[in-house]
Design an enzyme around this catalytic site. Structure first.
Site, mmCIF file in Angstrom:
data_model
loop_
_atom_site.group_PDB
_atom_site.id
_atom_site.type_symbol
_atom_site.label_atom_id
_atom_site.label_comp_id
_atom_site.label_asym_id
_atom_site.label_seq_id
_atom_site.Cartn_x
_atom_site.Cartn_y
_atom_site.Cartn_z
ATOM 1 N N HIS A 162 7.737 5.303 1.208
ATOM 2 C CA HIS A 162 7.809 4.862 -0.186
ATOM 3 C C HIS A 162 8.771 5.802 -0.930
ATOM 4 O O HIS A 162 8.967 6.944 -0.506
ATOM 5 C CB HIS A 162 6.428 4.987 -0.870
ATOM 6 C CG HIS A 162 5.493 3.862 -0.638
ATOM 7 N ND1 HIS A 162 4.182 4.064 -0.263
ATOM 8 C CD2 HIS A 162 5.633 2.517 -0.759
ATOM 9 C CE1 HIS A 162 3.563 2.890 -0.158
ATOM 10 N NE2 HIS A 162 4.419 1.938 -0.447
ATOM 11 N N CYS A 249 -0.473 8.578 -4.471
ATOM 12 C CA CYS A 249 -1.026 7.279 -4.028
ATOM 13 C C CYS A 249 -2.475 7.073 -4.441
ATOM 14 O O CYS A 249 -2.935 5.945 -4.590
ATOM 15 C CB CYS A 249 -0.995 7.168 -2.514
ATOM 16 S SG CYS A 249 0.461 7.843 -1.756
HETATM 17 C C1 CIR Z 1 -0.420 2.021 3.614
HETATM 18 O O1 CIR Z 1 0.196 1.984 4.678
HETATM 19 O O2 CIR Z 1 -0.279 1.175 2.754
HETATM 20 C C2 CIR Z 1 -1.395 3.158 3.380
HETATM 21 N N1 CIR Z 1 -1.936 3.582 4.633
HETATM 22 C C3 CIR Z 1 -0.707 4.307 2.690
HETATM 23 C C4 CIR Z 1 -0.230 3.966 1.308
HETATM 24 C C5 CIR Z 1 0.320 5.148 0.598
HETATM 25 N N2 CIR Z 1 0.621 4.829 -0.741
HETATM 26 C C6 CIR Z 1 1.611 5.362 -1.425
HETATM 27 O O3 CIR Z 1 2.435 6.099 -0.870
HETATM 28 N N3 CIR Z 1 1.725 5.005 -2.686
#
Ligand code: CIR
Length: 254
Positions: A162, A249
Site C-alpha cells: 500500500h 492500518c
Molecule cells: C490485507 O491483505 O488486506 C491485510 N492482511 C493487511 C491490510 C493492511 N492494511 C493497510 O496497510 N492499510
C-alpha cells in the site's frame, strides 16, 4: 488541527487465516490481542476518544479498518476494497461512520480503492495505485477530493503493498519516506525523514496529536523522529506485521 476520534476494531480469531504476502509465519492470536490492546491504550494517551468495534469472524482482515474509508474533517469516503474477501467490511464501517458524519462519498465499481493507499498531508492527498487500488478508483477519489477543495496526486506504486506501507506525514512539512519514495519527485518539497531499507517497516508510523506512534525495535527511526521534534510511543507490532499490517492500518483517525 487535532484528531479527536478514532475507530478501531478488535481482531477475531479468524485473523490468523487472513490475507498475507509475508513469510513471517502464522500470527499468535493471544499475543495479537495484547498488542491490539496496547495500540488502543496508546491512542487514548494521544487524547482521542476510541470507538472500538467488536470482532467479526467472517472478515479475517477487518481489524485493518483503515482500508474501508478515507476521512476528512467534513466528509467520509466509503472505499471499495480491492480484495474480494474484504469488500464487505465497508457495510459495518459505513454504518458506524453515520454516527459521526453527515456527508458521504463512495468509490464505485469498477473502481477499487483501499484506504491504506491514501495519505493526507494538510490540504494535499496522495493516492497510490496498487494491487488493491486501481486507476479508476484512484481517479474517482481524486475527483471527489478536488470537488471538496483538496489537491490530489496519483502515485503508481512499484513495490510497496500500500502507499502508506512506505510513507507517513508528521505535519510541519515533515514526511517520513522509505524505499521507492525516498527519491520520488512528488515528495521533493517536504523535509524528508529517510528510513533505511532495513528499517522499512517503521515508515508506517502515525502522528496522533502530540505523539508519533512507531513500531518497537527501530532505534534509528525513533532517533530521527525525536530529532525532528516529536515524542514517540513504541509498540510491538510483530503479530500485525505477519499479516502485512502496520500502525496506520489499525485505525481510522479523525
Ligand atoms: C490485507 O491483505 O488486506 C491485510 N492482511 C493487511 C491490510 C493492511 N492494511 C493497510 O496497510 N492499510
Amino acid at each position: 488541527s487535532k484528531f479527536q476520534k478514532v475507530i478501531a476494531k478488535t481482531p477475531g480469531k479468524s485473523y490468523v487465516e487472513g490475507l498475507t504476502t509475508s513469510d513471517l509465519g502464522k500470527p499468535d492470536y493471544d499475543k495479537l490481542l495484547v498488542q491490539h490492546e496496547a495500540y488502543v491504550e496508546a491512542l487514548k494517551k494521544c487524547g482521542v476518544e476510541v470507538t472500538l468495534l467488536s470482532a467479526s469472524e467472517e472478515f479475517p482482515d477487518s481489524t485493518f479498518v483503515e482500508d474501508a474509508a478515507v476521512l476528512t474533517a467534513d466528509f467520509a469516503v466509503v472505499t471499495n476494497p480491492g480484495a474480494d474477501s474484504r469488500n464487505g467490511e465497508i457495510v459495518e464501517i459505513e454504518s458506524v461512520l453515520k454516527d459521526f458524519y453527515k456527508k458521504f462519498h463512495y468509490i464505485k465499481s469498477p473502481g477499487t480503492l483501499d484506504g491504506g493507499d491514501i495519505l493526507q498531508a494538510d490540504n494535499k492527498f496522495y493516492i497510490g495505485i496498487s494491487e488493491r487500488t486501481n486507476e479508476e478508483g484512484a481517479r474517482q477519489l481524486k475527483e471527489i477530493l478536488e470537488s471538496e477543495g483538496f489537491e490530489a496526486t496519483i502515485i503508481p506504486l512499484q513495490k510497496f503493498f500500500h502507499l502508506k506501507t512506505g510513507i507517513a506525514y508528521l505535519g510541519n512539512n515533515k514526511m517520513v519516506v522509505a524505499g521507492e519514495f525516498v527519491d520520488h519527485p512528488a515528495f521533493d518539497a517536504y523535509d524528508k525523514i529517510v528510513i533505511s531499507d532495513e528499517d522499512e517497516y517503521s515508515a508506517n508510523c502515525i502522528r496522533v496529536n502530540d505523539y508519533v506512534i512507531i513500531p518497537q525495535g527501530y532505534s534509528e527511526t525513533k532517533r530521527k523522529i525525536n530529532e525532528a521534534g516529536y515524542e514517540t510511543i513504541e509498540l510491538d507490532m510483530s503479530e500485525v506485521q505477519k499479516q502485512d499490517g502496520g500502525l496506520s492500518c489499525l485505525s481510522l483517525r479523525f
